[in-house]
Write a protein that holds these residues in place. Structure first.
Motif: not given
Ligand SMILES: C[S@@+](CC[C@H](N)C(=O)[O-])C[C@H]1O[C@@H](n2cnc3c(N)ncnc32)[C@H](O)[C@@H]1O
Length: 211
Positions: A70-88
């Motif tokens: 569940h946290l990983r799914e939320l992290a995926q959404r946060a990654a889409e708004r991140a100021p740098v490229p984030v891969r989950i």
């Protein structure tokens, strides 16, 4: 793929607890944790991605590893708004999905309290860092006051890990970082109240380097 680590209750409660802590000062701690970071970073146990907003533009890529679905799914959404490229990625601190020396930096925030074995996790963190790479850490730790430390040890041996998604409150994480062979360059000890009604809890915030 890691062994499934599912904490259905904790993973839904933690974002609310963390929101209160952010307002109480954790946001500033996270900003300081990541200030000046450069190159490729791997974040261990990224939770729902609260750190992502604070990565500076000098970071070229973040691999954020989180075992709880569940946290990983939320992290995926946060990654889409991140100021740098984030891969989950799914994964655990004790078996990171990364090659030897692949990263310039490892970020560990409020996670070394939760890994089953700190020495194993820190050996793995050491392995994925290049020589001279940095471990940025922000962790709550055991109190210096013996009476408080005694209560923390009792909590760890009884209900606390069960209630808090595997978290332990009596760990000496600074000592574990040194034991793993890191040179601690900066180390600040902060008495932090994560919410107005919570007691002040010792946190450490700093930078350690792989020799
Ligand atoms: C208190 S939360 C902190 C989350 C995030 N790092 C933050 O700063 O908000 C602890 C996190 O550690 C993760 N975790 C627990 N055991 C882990 C392990 N063995 N390896 C990697 N992460 C783990 C949990 O799933 C959870 O996301």
């Amino acid at each position: 793929m890691s062994r499934a680590t599912t904490h259905p209750v904790f993973s839904r409660v933690y974002p609310h607890i963390a929101r209160a802590a952010e307002k109480g000062g954790a946001a500033e701690h996270r900003r300081s944790l990541l200030a000046g970071l450069q190159g490729r970073a791997i974040e261990v146990g990224a939770g729902h991605g609260l750190n992502f907003a604070y990565y500076p533009a000098s970071v070229s890529e973040v691999l954020a590893v989180e075992p709880e679905p569940h946290l990983r799914e939320l992290a995926q959404r946060a990654a889409e708004r991140a100021p740098v490229p984030v891969r989950i990625a799914d994964g655990r601190a004790e078996a990171l999905p990364a090659g030897d020396g692949e990263f310039d930096a490892v970020v560990a925030s409020l996670v070394l309290c939760s890994v089953p074995d700190q020495d194993v996790a820190l050996r793995e963190i050491h392995r994925v860092l290049r020589a001279g790479g940095e471990l940025r850490f922000y962790e709550h730790v055991i109190a210096h006051e013996p009476r408080v430390a005694r209560v923390q040890r009792i909590l760890d041996a009884t209900i606390y890990p069960f209630l808090a998604g595997g978290c332990h409150c009596a760990r000496d994480t600074g000592a574990a970082i040194r034991r793993a062979g890191f040179e601690v360059e900066r180390h600040e000890r902060i008495a932090f109240r994560p919410s107005p009604r919570a007691p002040a809890i010792a946190h450490i915030l700093g930078v350690a380097r792989r020799a």
